[in-house]
Write an enzyme that holds these catalytic residues in place. Sequence first.
Site, PDB file in Angstrom:
ATOM      1  N   ALA A  94       5.736  -3.399   0.402  1.00  0.00           N
ATOM      2  CA  ALA A  94       5.276  -2.997  -0.941  1.00  0.00           C
ATOM      3  C   ALA A  94       5.797  -1.608  -1.305  1.00  0.00           C
ATOM      4  CB  ALA A  94       3.751  -3.085  -1.016  1.00  0.00           C
ATOM      5  N   GLU A  95       4.909  -0.756  -1.855  1.00  0.00           N
ATOM      6  CA  GLU A  95       5.331   0.565  -2.341  1.00  0.00           C
ATOM      7  C   GLU A  95       5.308   1.625  -1.255  1.00  0.00           C
ATOM      8  OE1 GLU A  95       0.946   0.737  -2.326  1.00  0.00           O
ATOM      9  OE2 GLU A  95       2.417  -0.786  -2.899  1.00  0.00           O
ATOM     10  N   GLN A  96       5.166   1.211   0.002  1.00  0.00           N
ATOM     11  CA  GLN A  96       4.942   2.184   1.072  1.00  0.00           C
ATOM     12  C   GLN A  96       6.144   3.095   1.341  1.00  0.00           C
ATOM     13  OE1 GLN A  96       3.585  -0.342   4.264  1.00  0.00           O
ATOM     14  NE2 GLN A  96       1.778  -0.981   3.106  1.00  0.00           N
ATOM     15  N   HIS A 150      -6.785  -5.416  -4.291  1.00  0.00           N
ATOM     16  CA  HIS A 150      -7.211  -4.040  -4.549  1.00  0.00           C
ATOM     17  C   HIS A 150      -8.724  -3.875  -4.677  1.00  0.00           C
ATOM     18  CE1 HIS A 150      -2.958  -3.150  -6.305  1.00  0.00           C
ATOM     19  NE2 HIS A 150      -3.004  -2.956  -5.003  1.00  0.00           N
ATOM     20  N   GLN A 166     -11.245   2.326  10.277  1.00  0.00           N
ATOM     21  CA  GLN A 166     -10.204   3.358  10.244  1.00  0.00           C
ATOM     22  C   GLN A 166     -10.776   4.701   9.824  1.00  0.00           C
ATOM     23  OE1 GLN A 166      -6.053   2.708   8.718  1.00  0.00           O
ATOM     24  NE2 GLN A 166      -6.759   4.021   7.043  1.00  0.00           N
ATOM     25  N   GLU A 175      -7.539   8.941   3.110  1.00  0.00           N
ATOM     26  CA  GLU A 175      -8.512   9.076   4.200  1.00  0.00           C
ATOM     27  C   GLU A 175      -8.048  10.115   5.211  1.00  0.00           C
ATOM     28  OE1 GLU A 175      -9.079   5.163   5.741  1.00  0.00           O
ATOM     29  OE2 GLU A 175     -10.045   4.416   3.914  1.00  0.00           O
ATOM     30  N   HIS A 229       1.093   3.218   7.877  1.00  0.00           N
ATOM     31  CA  HIS A 229       2.003   2.419   7.059  1.00  0.00           C
ATOM     32  C   HIS A 229       2.185   3.015   5.664  1.00  0.00           C
ATOM     33  CE1 HIS A 229      -1.910   1.238   5.753  1.00  0.00           C
ATOM     34  NE2 HIS A 229      -1.508   0.281   4.957  1.00  0.00           N
ATOM     35  N   SER A 254      -5.024   4.864   3.079  1.00  0.00           N
ATOM     36  CA  SER A 254      -4.857   5.503   4.385  1.00  0.00           C
ATOM     37  C   SER A 254      -4.441   6.956   4.234  1.00  0.00           C
ATOM     38  CB  SER A 254      -3.818   4.740   5.213  1.00  0.00           C
ATOM     39  OG  SER A 254      -4.274   3.437   5.520  1.00  0.00           O
ATOM     40  N   ASP A 277      -7.432  -3.647 -12.843  1.00  0.00           N
ATOM     41  CA  ASP A 277      -6.402  -3.435 -11.833  1.00  0.00           C
ATOM     42  C   ASP A 277      -5.028  -3.735 -12.453  1.00  0.00           C
ATOM     43  OD1 ASP A 277      -4.858  -3.489  -9.529  1.00  0.00           O
ATOM     44  OD2 ASP A 277      -5.868  -5.219  -8.656  1.00  0.00           O
TER      45      ASP A 277
END
Length: 446
Positions: free
Chosen positions: A363-365, A13, A325, A348, A340, A345, A99
């Site tokens: 993961a948490e996506q 992170h 990106q 942004e 993803h 992302s 974190d």
Amino acid sequence: MAETMLVYASSEHLNSMLPLAVSITKHHPSISVVVLSTAAAAAGMASSVTYRRLPTPALPPNSDPVEHFFEIPRLNNPKLRDAIEEISKESNIKAIIIDVFCYSAFEVSAAVGIPTYFCNTTGAFGLCLLLHWPFVHEIITSGADGNIEIPGCPLLHSLDLPKVLLFPQSNSYEHFVDASINMRKSAGIIVNTYHALEFRAMEALANGLCVPGAPTPPVYSLGPFINTEKDSSSGGGGGGAEAECFRWLDLQPIKSVVFLCFGRRGVLSAQQLKETAVGLENSGCRFLWAVRSPPGEADVEAILPEGFLERTKDRGLLLKGYASQIEVLSHESVGGFVTHCGQSSLLEAVWFGVPMIGWPLYAEQRVNRVFMVEEMKVALPLEEAEDGFVTAAELEKRVRDLMDSKTGKEVRRRVTEMKHSAAAAVAKGGSTVVAMEKFMEAVIGS
């Protein structure tokens, strides 16, 4: 003594938390910020923050990658304490921001009397889930399968949860529960979002709904954690694949290109790459596809359907090298984003007003996709098979929907609305600026 704030980030992170550190120095230049992590310093790190790299400890064998993210900071507590003691000789440490993966550092900061704030890089909905998880724990451990109600969130299904939360016997699961419990004891929690984007979740947190029967620490929405200043090395200024990418984008009509990018760790299987190519070709839409070769495969072009690159050369570009990106999303020719569903992302894309198609990988996506589609309404979902496979027909349909349908236009309208609210949040008197002032008042007054 100079007043100093510490920011302690896991290697996973660090990139998300660096913009937070820079934002603190920008709004309050009188306080210095020292960032600590085991990761190598990021290229082009802002001069306004000091970076201190901690050593990476030896890890036990056979632990899974998620467990590593928690274990590295835990094993590094002695080194963290040494660093804090050394910094304290020259600075008055007002607070430490840690974190979630570094939750075990709370033991060190509490022992030396430093106010501790947590940073949740996944946003307010994710924070609702994490804080409330110990109350859901009994449901999961009893083997229940189905819908899960989390205050401030749309209805979730257990299959959308991060896989680690479905295995309560694992060490990683115990780490998440312990992190949740430690967060409740902290001086406050910072989230990577802005109020308007996750209004319902922020209200649930403010009203203490996620921690019934106990106080919830103050929650500060200080996002979006993104570097919105253009990198002079990008935008066509670089070499190789990056330069070609931006030259190609410059030639495309405004908002005509669908950009596919799956983050630092996103790699599709050979079969999924072929299927994706067919879907893009059949969609008839312009595309920029950032792609990596699957493990064990030398060249991605050899995997794609025969003749794909030749047939799509006038409306598509395969990007095998690097291109920022955030620079791509800021380009006026980009009109859609297959993502993803990582929090960075998402933010942004919203910042630049680019509507999305959610294709979570890990993961948490999957949870993020639920939030993006059902609550924020800034993305369309992709239907997947049980193993996560996406057919060419499904990708073709969703790309066409996003770029040329009433549904796609509504998502575009919503993203544009959220773009304006993001700009307002970071402007004078905006929700993020006000939250930053409240956070700094709490820190300086401590």
